[in-house]
Design an enzyme around this catalytic site. Structure first.
Site, short mmCIF file in Angstrom:
data_model
loop_
_atom_site.label_atom_id
_atom_site.label_comp_id
_atom_site.label_asym_id
_atom_site.label_seq_id
_atom_site.Cartn_x
_atom_site.Cartn_y
_atom_site.Cartn_z
N ASP A 137 75.64 -38.29 -59.07
CA ASP A 137 76.78 -39.12 -59.46
C ASP A 137 77.94 -38.20 -59.84
O ASP A 137 78.33 -37.36 -59.03
CB ASP A 137 76.38 -40.07 -60.59
CG ASP A 137 77.21 -41.36 -60.61
OD1 ASP A 137 78.24 -41.41 -59.91
OD2 ASP A 137 76.83 -42.31 -61.31
N ASP A 138 78.51 -38.31 -61.03
CA ASP A 138 79.61 -37.43 -61.45
C ASP A 138 79.03 -36.34 -62.35
O ASP A 138 78.97 -36.49 -63.58
CB ASP A 138 80.67 -38.23 -62.21
CG ASP A 138 81.32 -39.28 -61.33
OD1 ASP A 138 82.42 -39.02 -60.84
OD2 ASP A 138 80.71 -40.34 -61.13
N HIS A 171 78.46 -49.33 -54.39
CA HIS A 171 77.76 -49.37 -55.68
C HIS A 171 77.36 -50.83 -55.92
O HIS A 171 78.20 -51.73 -55.85
CB HIS A 171 78.68 -48.92 -56.81
CG HIS A 171 78.89 -47.44 -56.88
ND1 HIS A 171 79.29 -46.69 -55.81
CD2 HIS A 171 78.79 -46.58 -57.92
CE1 HIS A 171 79.41 -45.42 -56.18
NE2 HIS A 171 79.11 -45.32 -57.46
N GLU A 213 73.99 -51.46 -60.43
CA GLU A 213 73.95 -50.46 -61.50
C GLU A 213 74.03 -51.21 -62.84
O GLU A 213 73.11 -51.21 -63.64
CB GLU A 213 75.08 -49.46 -61.36
CG GLU A 213 75.09 -48.40 -62.46
CD GLU A 213 76.30 -47.47 -62.36
OE1 GLU A 213 76.26 -46.43 -63.03
OE2 GLU A 213 77.27 -47.79 -61.65
#
Length: 312
Positions: free
Chosen positions: A252-253, A171, A174
């Site tokens: 993503d989640d 990641h 972001e």
């Protein structure tokens, strides 16, 4: 819903009296707000069956949306720190992935992420566990609290992971600055950047990402819910496409951010006004960005093109 079910199964008391209260807590102003409830939710996962049930529920959901291949993250440090063994976590997930391949036709690769708010030694410990399970774990990544935890913090861990033969990703960009994307590329040697939105602030970085065809796993509904891009009408996906970046759409989640793959495509397309050709390119990029073999990618892209052209 599953959080409540597993809490009851494992005799765990949550600070929520109902599913509605949990949903009401899903109002995030930044990444850390999400992580706070994410780690809290982790606490209901105790047994091999719990990890199977979670993964199997996910696979059924995405299979119903015509997803044919997944490359999913798991965060073992969030469980081993609670006394749940690495093998318990992994075995439950692998049981479900095997069933998904067998019963749903969904292929998969599993990626173990290091929690970047923890220290280097904790990451090395997780890597040692992963290294004895290479037949099940394809790659390693880096997630959790980005700001204040630059990629360079884990340079030695990623060097060792490369020696062990793992695919590498992180990641970056972001919430962290473009320098974190540079760090992921140069200090960690990643093969894929997760998110990468803020790379657009650095023209030289954009040029490099385009030249190297570096995949960027962009997550629209996550961007919206975490206030990275509060209004999807301002999402930079078209700018990324026009710059020649290998941008692709991910969830993503999904249970926390309000959508799986179809919802991410639909809401982004509606907000930005994506054309059929742009949507098709995003789909092609998704297959090209996987860690499948070249022949597997070519076969899936050919199949995808035929469907996309028919629908268009």
């Amino acid at each position: 819903d599953m959080m409540m079910t597993l809490a009851k199964r494992n005799h765990i008391t949550l600070p929520y009296a109902s599913v509605e209260e949990i949903h009401a807590a899903y109002e995030f102003s930044n990444l850390q707000d999400f992580l706070d409830i994410y780690y809290q939710g982790m606490g209901v996962l105790i047994t091999r069956q719990d990890f199977f049930d979670l993964t199997w529920a996910y696979l059924q959901r995405v299979a119903a949306q015509n997803v044919v291949h997944v490359e999913i993250f798991f965060d073992p440090q969030g469980h081993t720190s609670r006394g749940v063994s690495f093998d318990t976590v992994l075995s439950g997930i692998i049981d479900a992935l095997d069933r998904g391949r067998r019963d749903l036709g969904v292929t998969s690769k599993l990626i173990m992420c290091f929690l970047r708010h923890l220290d280097e030694e904790s990451a090395f410990e997780a890597l040692r566990d992963a290294s004895r399970c290479k037949e099940h774990i394809f790659g390693v990544g880096l997630d959790s609290s980005e700001v204040g935890n630059p990629p360079e913090k884990f340079e030695r861990v990623f060097r060792k992971a490369k020696e062990e033969g793992f695919a590498l990703m992180a990641h970056a960009g972001e919430e962290g600055p473009p320098s974190y994307v540079w760090g992921a590329l140069d200090a960690l040697g990643v093969h894929r950047i997760d998110h990468g939105n803020r790379a657009l602030e650095d023209p030289a970085l954009v040029a490099r990402l385009a030249a190297e065809k570096m995949p960027l796993t962009v997550c629209p509904l996550s961007n919206k819910r975490l206030q990275v891009v509060p209004d999807l009408r301002n999402h930079p996906v078209r700018q990324m496409l026009e710059a020649g970046l290998m941008v692709n759409i991910n969830s993503d989640d999904p249970s926390y951010f309000g959508g799986y793959m179809t919802e991410n495509y639909q809401e982004l397309a509606d907000a930005v006004g994506l054309t059929a050709d742009e949507i098709k390119q995003l789909g092609r990029n998704s297959f090209a960005s996987t860690f499948l073999s070249d022949s597997e990618k070519a076969a899936l892209i050919e199949k995808y093109d035929a469907v996309a052209d028919k629908l268009a």
